[in-house]
Design a protein around this motif. Structure first.
Motif, PDB file in Angstrom:
ATOM      1  N   VAL A  12       0.838  -1.202   0.000  1.00 38.58           N
ATOM      2  CA  VAL A  12       0.000   0.000   0.000  1.00 38.58           C
ATOM      3  C   VAL A  12       0.871   1.249   0.000  1.00 38.58           C
ATOM      4  N   MET A  13       1.921   1.251   0.797  1.00 31.51           N
ATOM      5  CA  MET A  13       2.823   2.403   0.845  1.00 31.51           C
ATOM      6  C   MET A  13       3.496   2.626  -0.512  1.00 31.51           C
ATOM      7  N   GLN A  16       1.006   4.094  -2.975  1.00 32.96           N
ATOM      8  CA  GLN A  16       0.752   5.503  -2.698  1.00 32.96           C
ATOM      9  C   GLN A  16       1.896   6.375  -3.199  1.00 32.96           C
ATOM     10  N   GLN A  17       3.118   5.925  -2.981  1.00 29.18           N
ATOM     11  CA  GLN A  17       4.278   6.699  -3.441  1.00 29.18           C
ATOM     12  C   GLN A  17       4.312   6.780  -4.952  1.00 29.18           C
ATOM     13  N   ALA A  19       1.727   6.472  -7.022  1.00 32.06           N
ATOM     14  CA  ALA A  19       0.609   7.295  -7.478  1.00 32.06           C
ATOM     15  C   ALA A  19       0.910   8.776  -7.286  1.00 32.06           C
ATOM     16  N   ALA A  20       1.530   9.120  -6.178  1.00 35.95           N
ATOM     17  CA  ALA A  20       1.868  10.527  -5.925  1.00 35.95           C
ATOM     18  C   ALA A  20       2.933  11.017  -6.895  1.00 35.95           C
ATOM     19  N   ASP A  42      -1.022  16.093  -0.119  1.00 36.63           N
ATOM     20  CA  ASP A  42      -1.490  14.742   0.163  1.00 36.63           C
ATOM     21  C   ASP A  42      -0.529  14.075   1.137  1.00 36.63           C
ATOM     22  N   ARG A  44      -0.900  11.383   2.621  1.00 39.93           N
ATOM     23  CA  ARG A  44      -0.956   9.917   2.566  1.00 39.93           C
ATOM     24  C   ARG A  44       0.336   9.337   2.003  1.00 39.93           C
ATOM     25  N   ALA A  45       0.960  10.026   1.062  1.00 45.47           N
ATOM     26  CA  ALA A  45       2.179   9.521   0.445  1.00 45.47           C
ATOM     27  C   ALA A  45       3.370   9.588   1.399  1.00 45.47           C
ATOM     28  N   VAL A  52       0.135   3.732   8.187  1.00 43.82           N
ATOM     29  CA  VAL A  52      -0.559   3.048   7.093  1.00 43.82           C
ATOM     30  C   VAL A  52      -1.220   1.772   7.605  1.00 43.82           C
TER      31      VAL A  52
END
Length: 114
Positions: A12-13, A16-17, A19-20, A42, A44-45, A52
């Motif tokens: 997941v991490m 997210q990285q 996608a960012a 964001d 979240r990244a 997380v």
């Protein structure tokens, strides 16, 4: 069973990285510094591992930690089956070559000793 939630959190991490990094265009500031506005807005990244993990538990529940586990098990079983099948076939082929070679070596010894 024990380590899969850690693997899921790491995945997941990484997602997210990625996608960012790919979804956000960068811009050049007047000072010449490249900025990434979404990475700043964001958070979240930039979250840590424990954060997380806890957010997966809150959003998806305990079952979320094992999301994709079935596919991983099926994949591992198939890979092991293919590997074992190939290993057995290669072993039989190599054994046949060794026996064939040892048979020829015996025949040569018999011919030369006469």
């Amino acid at each position: 069973w024990i380590t899969y939630p850690l693997i899921r959190t790491k995945t997941v991490m990484q997602a997210q990285q990625k996608a960012a990094a790919t979804a956000t265009p960068t811009r050049q500031s007047p000072a010449g510094v490249t900025e990434c506005p979404a990475a700043e807005s964001d958070s979240r990244a930039r979250r840590g591992f424990v954060h997380v993990l806890v957010s997966i538990l809150r959003e998806e529940g305990a079952a979320g930690l094992y999301r994709g586990f079935g596919a991983q098990i099926v994949s591992a079983v198939l890979k092991s089956g293919i590997q074992l099948t190939c290993k057995e076939a290669l072993f039989r082929y190599a054994l046949g070559l060794v026996l064939l070679w040892s048979g020829r070596a015996r025949a040569r010894k018999t011919i030369t000793s006469r």
